[in-house]
Design an enzyme around this catalytic site. Structure first.
Site, mmCIF file in Angstrom:
data_model
loop_
_atom_site.group_PDB
_atom_site.id
_atom_site.type_symbol
_atom_site.label_atom_id
_atom_site.label_comp_id
_atom_site.label_asym_id
_atom_site.label_seq_id
_atom_site.Cartn_x
_atom_site.Cartn_y
_atom_site.Cartn_z
ATOM 1 N N GLU A 139 51.617 92.007 35.104
ATOM 2 C CA GLU A 139 52.325 92.861 34.150
ATOM 3 C C GLU A 139 51.915 92.449 32.736
ATOM 4 O OE1 GLU A 139 56.604 92.899 34.389
ATOM 5 O OE2 GLU A 139 56.754 94.529 32.967
ATOM 6 N N ALA A 150 59.061 84.304 33.382
ATOM 7 C CA ALA A 150 58.862 84.457 34.812
ATOM 8 C C ALA A 150 58.444 85.887 35.110
ATOM 9 C CB ALA A 150 60.140 84.129 35.574
ATOM 10 N N GLU A 181 58.536 89.102 38.209
ATOM 11 C CA GLU A 181 59.240 89.583 39.395
ATOM 12 C C GLU A 181 58.346 90.157 40.491
ATOM 13 O OE1 GLU A 181 59.408 91.088 36.288
ATOM 14 O OE2 GLU A 181 59.405 93.273 36.475
ATOM 15 N N HIS A 190 67.669 87.109 37.050
ATOM 16 C CA HIS A 190 66.960 88.239 36.438
ATOM 17 C C HIS A 190 65.786 88.697 37.313
ATOM 18 C CE1 HIS A 190 65.491 90.566 32.897
ATOM 19 N NE2 HIS A 190 64.324 90.364 33.487
ATOM 20 N N GLU A 191 64.939 87.780 37.697
ATOM 21 C CA GLU A 191 63.758 88.178 38.493
ATOM 22 C C GLU A 191 64.185 88.699 39.857
ATOM 23 O OE1 GLU A 191 61.350 88.413 36.615
ATOM 24 O OE2 GLU A 191 62.032 87.015 35.069
ATOM 25 N N GLU A 216 63.981 96.594 32.137
ATOM 26 C CA GLU A 216 64.318 95.333 31.470
ATOM 27 C C GLU A 216 65.730 95.319 30.895
ATOM 28 O OE1 GLU A 216 62.834 92.885 32.157
ATOM 29 O OE2 GLU A 216 60.817 93.511 32.722
HETATM 30 N N1 B3K Z 1 58.617 91.519 33.649
HETATM 31 C C1 B3K Z 1 58.212 90.215 33.171
HETATM 32 C C2 B3K Z 1 57.604 90.244 31.809
HETATM 33 C C3 B3K Z 1 56.162 90.556 31.778
HETATM 34 C C4 B3K Z 1 55.603 90.367 30.394
HETATM 35 C C5 B3K Z 1 54.205 90.867 30.257
HETATM 36 N N2 B3K Z 1 53.628 90.554 28.975
HETATM 37 C C6 B3K Z 1 59.342 89.256 33.167
HETATM 38 C C7 B3K Z 1 60.689 89.836 33.184
HETATM 39 O O1 B3K Z 1 61.120 90.514 32.282
HETATM 40 O O2 B3K Z 1 61.363 89.646 34.156
HETATM 41 ZN ZN ZN Z 2 62.635 91.434 33.347
#
Ligand code: B3K
Ligand code: ZN
Length: 882
Positions: free
Chosen positions: A125, A266, A268, A301-302, A324
């Site tokens: 991501e 982190a 996910e 969160h993850e 998010e």
């Molecule tokens: N979804 C990832 C963040 C990715 C960041 C990319 N630059 C972590 C999170 O928000 O859970």
């Molecule tokens: Zn997230």
């Protein structure tokens, strides 16, 4: 790394993908220098698109072979234009086979496939998958993945990917393989693999429906003594999502892998979360209370992303807050429920408000301001922001405030009923909330489309004869880049009326009883409400529980604030009253320093602080929050022209004055809030340590208090946990105690084998006003410093530039010069980390003219670089734009 002008991408230009991918089979021959990736996809033309070209993205990979339905394509059968590979006139159904080569060990950007301490790790991501293979790397292309990993067995005994392990075995030449299958279609950004010599703590866990899942936490061998808390947090997260939202784990196996080299907190990835070690590893010896809390929140969160993000994902990256904002809200609710008590929940809420004010409000008022759902970006990685995350979470919270907990749950249920397995938009979430509750939430959309922090102004008129209160609320929102004029928002404003005896006056609006707190819905530019049966002139308690992410203006008198600070039944507003009292004084003192006047602090304020400090009916955690002053950042946001040194001196003066005038009470608080016995990261113990350590730091801030310095020294020596140890060391350093240098050395000697503690060691020094830019440069020469490691770079360089206001903003501009050098150096290695550092200059136009001139020069120096990443280019050019 580009030299041309970066391209801006607009939300309005969205078009559906030309081809869909049903299945992906990936084969990896892992080698740090030269990894071969074979990718076989079954694709079909998307009926929703008129396009007949296959569009694939690729970056930093060498194309070896390309076959369509078994036929090798020649150079004329496709075009490569920058990162885009196009195959024109492709058939309706395609089996596309691609072979590419990449070099993980050369990947310092830590995006795509890279090597961390000898292990293969991925981060896809937002757009890292294209650094692994050519692919329609966009979140609305969801496919089923099968992954074959091959690697040297001795160095990489553990081979992991998403989903279920279906086969493993030996290969000639000391190599072995593992085959993984993910049963759920997913976007490419959720792909992950790990090839390593890590070890795991594992456990079988019973799910609500009776199934059993295997849970694993993978770490380096020496860290197996630090995985318990992450595992506990994972189990609590699974349980909580079952109970609160009826959402279950959909896999037989759920893995968390910790790596020391990671750009953010982190990730996910489906069934294979990859974590920064900072959010996995903890035991009392090396981790602080804050670390423990961070682990619980990030593990949650993850995990929660598995539904909000993975099962239902984003149509495009403009919709990032769909997953998010919602997932932050969920992890906040999770942490609150884990604390359990109302007062604990309030302390969590206060923390969230502090973050918003400290970081999000400034972002919303600066050059990078953007709506929760941005309209454009140059580099999507720059938009993983506090606005998308934390303000996004506030937007989700407002649905719950407007619809109630049950109504919100109904909306969630409908959202999953409609969209499971889809890639959707923020609007789809809003519609589910509206439809499930029969509510019109059309105007609420503006929270997604308009940037900037709304101002809500309140005015109250009491009519003693009629015993009525008329409350008028008006709203406005300052202009932000590209958005000069704003339309009214739909704002839930929770209010109460506090009587002279400190109790809530029962609310009656238009003849209707509304309890002690009413949620008023402000939708127009100005609106009034009439409260009847109000026996006496009340003090209004406005925006209770911080019911909307706005700045609330009301002309409170000191005595009103003191009244609320002592009595408000809403703990968040009780705290808020104290913050207002403190902020007024800090602003006045800051002006005094700048003007060269003598500083003085009134008894009223000190007495209020004494009262809250000694009120044993209040939780220590709450008392700590109430005594904590607004940060230098928050004060800066409230001043017309920022003089960082004046702000620092004013704040230090208040801290020292509290330390002197409340000496006896602070000493008593230290005694009363010891936590003997075995360390526990429960809310009560955390609160006690927080209050005790704040008391210690105030005492140490008081000049000439040798006893306080001795106390800090003792605590440093005797502490059996990192919270107390680091707090004591911090107090010594900030007080410029003679013993500080020795303590720092001892600390390093004791913990040099613990990377996360060494990060703390650097950060403690970097943030101390006694550490100037020369000292930071010297620390960069320390053998333990390594600019390629994001945690380490952040602990020293970013901490100095963002948290050491006094030294960073020295009048000769040497701090800014240092910043420019580091941004440039980091950008060549890791654009994402560089770009975060670049944002230290966001608010440069607000500083005193001398500083501003130096800042501009530094910004121009970075901007003048021929080679800059899109990431840094975007941040710098927005900062310099008018
Ligand atoms: N979804 C990832 C963040 C990715 C960041 C990319 N630059 C972590 C999170 O928000 O859970
Ligand atoms: Zn997230």
């Amino acid at each position: 790394m580009r030299t041309d002008t970066p391209l801006t991408i607009y939300r309005k230009d969205y078009t559906a993908p030309s081809y869909l991918v049903d299945t992906v089979e990936l084969g990896f021959d892992l080698d740090p220098a030269r990894t071969i990736v074979a990718n076989r996809m079954t694709m079909r033309r998307n009926p929703a698109s008129g396009q007949r070209e296959i569009e694939l993205y690729g970056e930093e990979i060498d194309l070896v072979a390309l076959r369509v339905n078994g036929k090798t394509l020649g150079k004329r059968d496709y075009r490569i234009d920058g990162n885009l590979l196009r195959i024109p006139n492709a058939p309706e159904d395609v089996v596309l086979e691609i072979e590419t080569i990449c070099a993980p060990e050369k990947n310092t950007a830590l995006s795509g496939l890279y090597v961390s301490n000898g292990n293969f790790i991925t981060q896809c991501e937002a757009e890292g998958f294209r650094r692994i293979t050519y692919f329609p790397d966009r979140p609305d292309v969801m496919a089923k993945y099968t992954v074959m990993l091959r690697a040297e067995k001795q160095r990489y005994p553990v081979l992991l990917s998403n989903g279920n392990l279906v086969e493993e075995g030996e290969l000639p030449g000391g190599r072995h393989y593992a085959k993984w299958e993910d049963p759920f279609p997913k976007p490419s950004y959720l792909f992950a693999l790990v090839a390593s010599n890590l070890v795991c703590q594992e456990e079988k866990f019973k799910l609500a429906d009776g199934r059993t899942a295997l849970l694993q936490v993978w770490v380096e061998e020496g860290n197996l003594d630090k995985t318990d808390y992450a595992m506990q947090s994972l189990k609590r997260s699974i349980r909580w999502d079952e109970e609160r939202f009826g959402l279950e784990l959909d896999l037989d196996r759920f893995m968390i892998v910790a790596t020391g080299d990671f750009n953010m907190g982190a990730m996910e990835n489906k069934g294979l979360n990859i974590f920064n070690t900072k959010y996995v590893l903890a035991n009392p010896r090396v981790a602080t209370d804050l670390d423990f809390q961070g682990i619980e929140a990030v593990v949650g969160h993850e995990y929660f992303h598995n539904w909000t993000g993975n099962r239902v994902t984003c149509r495009d990256w403009f919709q990032l807050s769909l997953k998010e904002g919602l997932t932050v809200f969920r992890d906040q609710e999770f942490s609150g429920d884990m604390v359990g008590t109302d007062s604990g929940r309030a302390v969590n809420r206060i923390d969230q408000v502090r973050t918003l004010r400290q970081v999000q409000f400034p972002e919303d008022a600066g050059p990078m301001a953007h709506p929760v759902r941005p309209d454009s970006f140059v580099e999507i990685n720059n938009f993983y922001t506090v606005t998308v995350y934390e303000k996004g979470a506030e937007v989700v919270r407002m649905y719950q405030t407007l619809l109630g907990r049950e109504g919100f749950r109904k909306g969630m249920d409908l959202y999953f009923e409609r969209h499971d397995g889809q890639a959707v938009e923020c609007d789809d979430f809003r519609r589910a909330m509206a439809d499930a509750n029969g509510r019109d939430l059309a105007q609420f959309e503006r929270w997604y489309s308009q940037a900037g922090t709304p101002r809500v102004r309140a005015a109250m008129r009491y009519d003693a004869a009629a015993k009525t209160v008329e409350l008028t609320l008006s709203q406005s929102c300052p202009p932000t880049p590209g958005q000069p004029d704003k339309l009214p928002f739909h704002i839930p404003v929770a209010v109460g009326l506090v009587g002279r005896d400190g109790r809530d006056i029962p609310l009656v609006i238009d003849g209707e009883p509304r309890g002690n707190t009413a949620v008023l819905e402000l939708t127009a530019a100005e609106q009034s409400w009439r409260f009847t049966n109000v026996p006496e002139l009340p003090v209004p308690s406005l925006l209770r529980d911080f019911s909307a992410p706005v700045v609330l203006e009301y002309d409170y008198r000191d005595e009103d604030l003191l009244h609320l600070f002592s009595h408000d039944s809403d703990p968040v507003n009780r705290w808020e009253a104290g913050q207002r009292l403190a902020m007024e004084r800090l602003l006045k003192l800051t002006a005094d320093v700048t003007a060269g006047s003598r500083m003085q602090l009134d008894d009223t304020f000190v007495d209020a602080m004494r009262k809250v400090l000694t009120d044993d009916a209040l939780d220590p955690a709450f008392r700590e929050q109430a005594l904590l002053l607004p940060t230098e950042n928050m004060i800066a946001e409230q001043t017309e022209v920022v003089h960082p040194l004046s702000i620092h001196m004013a704040r230090q003066f208040v801290r020292a004055t509290i330390g002197t005038r409340l000496r006896k009470e602070l000493m008593a608080a230290i005694d009363a809030n010891q936590t003997p016995g075995e360390y526990s990261p429960d809310a009560e113990a955390i609160g006690k340590r927080a209050l005790k350590n704040l008391a210690l730091s105030y005492l140490a801030a008081a000049t000439d208090d040798n006893e306080a310095i001795d106390l800090a020294g003792q605590q440093f020596e005797q502490a059996d946990n990192m919270t107390d140890k680091a707090a004591a060391l911090g107090a010594l350093i900030h007080a410029r105690a003679q013993s500080a240098a020795g303590a720092l050395q001892d600390f390093y000697d004791e913990f040099q084998g613990e990377a996360l503690v060494v990060d703390k060691w650097f950060a403690l020094q970097a943030s101390a006003p006694s550490t100037d830019v020369g000292a930071v440069r010297a620390l960069m020469q320390h053998p333990a410093f390594n600019i390629r490691n994001p945690n380490r770079a952040r602990s020293l360089v970013a901490t100095f530039c963002m948290a050491n206001h006094v030294q960073f903003h020295v009048p000769d501009g040497s701090g800014y010069q240092f910043w420019a050098e580091q941004v440039i150096a980091l950008d060549a290695l890791n654009p994402q980390v560089a770009s975060r550092l670049a944002r230290a200059m966001d608010r440069w136009r607000r500083y005193a003219p001398v500083l501003q001139a130096h800042m501009k020069k530094a910004l121009q120096q970075v901007n003048g670089q021929k080679k800059l990443s899109n990431d840094v280019r975007e941040v710098i050019s927005k900062a310099l734009a008018n």
